[in-house]
Enzyme design. Structure first.
Site, PDB file in Angstrom:
ATOM      1  N   LYS A 156       0.843  -1.178   0.000  1.00 39.43           N
ATOM      2  CA  LYS A 156       0.000   0.000   0.000  1.00 39.43           C
ATOM      3  C   LYS A 156       0.882   1.233   0.000  1.00 39.43           C
ATOM      4  O   LYS A 156       2.026   1.122   0.458  1.00 39.43           O
ATOM      5  CB  LYS A 156      -0.976   0.042   1.171  1.00 39.43           C
ATOM      6  N   TYR A 171      -4.144   4.341   6.550  1.00 43.60           N
ATOM      7  CA  TYR A 171      -4.554   3.300   7.511  1.00 43.60           C
ATOM      8  C   TYR A 171      -5.933   3.584   8.117  1.00 43.60           C
ATOM      9  O   TYR A 171      -6.825   2.736   8.025  1.00 43.60           O
ATOM     10  CB  TYR A 171      -3.494   3.104   8.601  1.00 43.60           C
TER      11      TYR A 171
HETATM   12  P1  NAD Z   1      12.472   1.690   1.766  1.00 42.81           P
HETATM   13  O1  NAD Z   1      13.034   3.014   1.417  1.00 42.81           O
HETATM   14  O2  NAD Z   1      12.934   1.046   3.020  1.00 42.81           O
HETATM   15  O3  NAD Z   1      12.702   0.656   0.562  1.00 42.81           O
HETATM   16  C1  NAD Z   1      12.464   0.990  -0.763  1.00 42.81           C
HETATM   17  C2  NAD Z   1      13.257   0.069  -1.663  1.00 42.81           C
HETATM   18  O4  NAD Z   1      13.073   0.485  -3.016  1.00 42.81           O
HETATM   19  C3  NAD Z   1      14.776   0.101  -1.389  1.00 42.81           C
HETATM   20  O5  NAD Z   1      15.302  -1.188  -1.467  1.00 42.81           O
HETATM   21  C4  NAD Z   1      15.309   0.957  -2.536  1.00 42.81           C
HETATM   22  O6  NAD Z   1      16.654   0.636  -2.886  1.00 42.81           O
HETATM   23  C5  NAD Z   1      14.355   0.581  -3.647  1.00 42.81           C
HETATM   24  N1  NAD Z   1      14.283   1.573  -4.734  1.00 42.81           N
HETATM   25  C6  NAD Z   1      14.282   1.281  -6.027  1.00 42.81           C
HETATM   26  N2  NAD Z   1      14.234   2.386  -6.777  1.00 42.81           N
HETATM   27  C7  NAD Z   1      14.211   3.418  -5.914  1.00 42.81           C
HETATM   28  C8  NAD Z   1      14.177   4.824  -6.079  1.00 42.81           C
HETATM   29  N3  NAD Z   1      14.129   5.397  -7.293  1.00 42.81           N
HETATM   30  N4  NAD Z   1      14.170   5.600  -4.988  1.00 42.81           N
HETATM   31  C9  NAD Z   1      14.180   5.050  -3.745  1.00 42.81           C
HETATM   32  N5  NAD Z   1      14.216   3.716  -3.528  1.00 42.81           N
HETATM   33  C10 NAD Z   1      14.230   2.902  -4.598  1.00 42.81           C
HETATM   34  O7  NAD Z   1      10.881   1.864   1.792  1.00 42.81           O
HETATM   35  P2  NAD Z   1       9.840   0.938   2.536  1.00 42.81           P
HETATM   36  O8  NAD Z   1       9.548   1.490   3.865  1.00 42.81           O
HETATM   37  O9  NAD Z   1      10.265  -0.464   2.446  1.00 42.81           O
HETATM   38  O10 NAD Z   1       8.517   1.212   1.640  1.00 42.81           O
HETATM   39  C11 NAD Z   1       8.325   0.544   0.405  1.00 42.81           C
HETATM   40  C12 NAD Z   1       6.811   0.441   0.153  1.00 42.81           C
HETATM   41  O11 NAD Z   1       6.216  -0.309   1.203  1.00 42.81           O
HETATM   42  C13 NAD Z   1       6.080   1.779   0.128  1.00 42.81           C
HETATM   43  O12 NAD Z   1       5.083   1.750  -0.840  1.00 42.81           O
HETATM   44  C14 NAD Z   1       5.460   1.874   1.508  1.00 42.81           C
HETATM   45  O13 NAD Z   1       4.250   2.623   1.543  1.00 42.81           O
HETATM   46  C15 NAD Z   1       5.170   0.428   1.820  1.00 42.81           C
HETATM   47  N6  NAD Z   1       5.202   0.141   3.257  1.00 42.81           N
HETATM   48  C16 NAD Z   1       4.230  -0.634   3.778  1.00 42.81           C
HETATM   49  C17 NAD Z   1       4.237  -0.908   5.120  1.00 42.81           C
HETATM   50  C18 NAD Z   1       3.193  -1.822   5.710  1.00 42.81           C
HETATM   51  O14 NAD Z   1       3.121  -1.909   6.925  1.00 42.81           O
HETATM   52  N7  NAD Z   1       2.405  -2.506   4.918  1.00 42.81           N
HETATM   53  C19 NAD Z   1       5.222  -0.379   5.964  1.00 42.81           C
HETATM   54  C20 NAD Z   1       6.245   0.379   5.384  1.00 42.81           C
HETATM   55  C21 NAD Z   1       6.223   0.635   4.031  1.00 42.81           C
END
Ligand code: NAD
Length: 363
Positions: free
Chosen positions: A131, A215
């Site tokens: 999401k 949420y």
């Molecule tokens: P994060 O920054 O920790 O990870 C993002 C990943 O994408 C990294 O591995 C990064 O290297 C990669 N990536 C690839 N291309 C990129 C770019 N152009 N710029 C930045 N990063 C790039 O983020 P996250 O917290 O893991 O969030 C990722 C997704 O998951 C988002 O859509 C977020 O809303 C969602 N999320 C959901 C929950 C949940 O509880 N369901 C919690 C956190 C995040």
């Protein structure tokens, strides 16, 4: 699966969670787990991969990363993935040839969800997407159409919908514990440091509303089964350090459902606050606080002289294991996931209406 059966299984999951497996998908398909390719190896994928290791029916079988030699090899060693199943983003289409990959798990920044879902669908791979589903309702429709055309399943990772304590609370509401629903107050607030992709409009698609405000929004839509009919909203940015040059710091909004149920919600990237939902009925109230964290969901309430106090016992990443197992069942049994693309789309329609009501993305 009807809601009652779902509730029973997910309650069983509560007992099993934190031990081994989610308890949700006790079966495999012919002894084989559903193989997921983790796409983007950031914070959430790290949790999802741990969940798959605990799950009974899911397994990480491939990795897609911009850092194959560092992150790729590290996670491959942790989860027994062959080096040949580590791909860069440019090699994404090679997943099509990998028979061990049944589905992709998309853990990329919001603005990349649509592209990587459509490309996965074209490869005939099922999609479990984080999401928010995407950064616009138009993108959501593109994703739904692509998955329908390819006859693959699409699920949006609304983990809270699968959390046993949430399911118990929603069952109490359905059983009439608080009587007719009247109103909601909800919110999710956190701090994001300067420079992260979440504060970049192109990657985030917006601010905290897409990431954490979603949420309470999703929970209210899920509980009422209604789509908001009217909105008011205000945004504000009080931190003038340029951290919030592209997205708002804080947003507060109200919604009125067609039945007259009211909701008042807030979210922020510049406040260290709670994650909660209060549900008021004609006879009493229920409150989830914390409500939207990975574990420790706490449900309290009072109605008709009775007090509710339920503390979720599952430990992170159990919600993700339930989710991974549930999606495996949807794929094997050819069932539409409860949190499907249409569900993700409805949140984006509401998000667009909230930003429109706010009038300006930054203030
Ligand atoms: P994060 O920054 O920790 O990870 C993002 C990943 O994408 C990294 O591995 C990064 O290297 C990669 N990536 C690839 N291309 C990129 C770019 N152009 N710029 C930045 N990063 C790039 O983020 P996250 O917290 O893991 O969030 C990722 C997704 O998951 C988002 O859509 C977020 O809303 C969602 N999320 C959901 C929950 C949940 O509880 N369901 C919690 C956190 C995040």
């Amino acid at each position: 699966m009807d809601r009652r059966a779902f509730t029973k299984l997910a309650t069983m999951a509560a007992g099993a969670a934190g031990l081994q497996g989610s308890g949700w998908g006790e079966t495999t398909e012919g002894g084989r787990r559903l193989g997921y390719a983790a796409v983007g190896l950031g914070g959430i994928s790290d949790i999802f991969m741990r969940a798959c290791a605990e799950s009974k029916s899911a397994k990480i079988t491939a990795l897609v990363t911009g850092h194959p030699e560092e992150k790729g090899e590290k996670y491959a060693a942790m989860y027994g993935i062959p080096k040949s199943s580590i791909y860069t983003y440019a090699e994404y289409e090679r997943l099509a040839e990998n028979k061990d990959v049944d589905a992709v798990y998309i853990g990329l920044p919001n603005s990349m969800h649509c592209e990587y879902t459509v490309r996965a669908a074209k490869m005939g791979k099922n999609v479990l997407c984080e999401k928010p589903m995407a950064i616009s309702s138009a993108e959501c429709r593109t994703m739904i159409d692509a998955c329908n055309a390819a006859k693959v399943k699409l699920m949006i990772a609304y983990r809270v919908q699968y959390d046993p304590t949430w399911i118990q609370g929603i069952q109490l509401i359905k059983d009439g514990f608080i009587g007719e629903l009247e109103s909601f107050q909800g919110g999710f607030f956190n701090q994001q440091p300067k420079g992260v992709w979440r504060l970049n409009r192109k990657l985030g698609g917006g601010g905290s509303l897409l990431d954490v405000g979603i949420y309470p929004l999703n929970a209210i839509r899920h509980i009422t089964g209604e789509e908001p009919a009217m909105y008011t909203a205000q945004v504000a940015t009080r931190d003038h350090s340029r951290r919030f040059a592209e997205v708002e710091q804080s947003l507060e909004w109200t919604m009125k459902m067609p039945s007259g149920i009211l909701a008042s919600c807030g979210c922020s990237y510049g406040q260290d606050g709670p994650s909660f939902l209060t549900i008021n009925g004609e006879k009493g109230f229920l409150q989830f606080e914390p409500g939207f964290l990975y574990d420790g969901v706490h449900l309290t309430g009072h109605a008709g002289g009775k007090t509710i106090d339920i503390l979720g016992t599952g430990k992170a990443p159990f919600q993700f294991a339930i989710e991974a197992d549930y999606f495996a069942q949807c794929v094997w049994e050819n069932k539409q996931p409860e949190s499907d693309g249409e569900e993700g789309l409805k949140d984006l329609i509401a998000i667009e209406a909230i930003y429109k009501a706010a009038g300006t993305p930054i203030a």
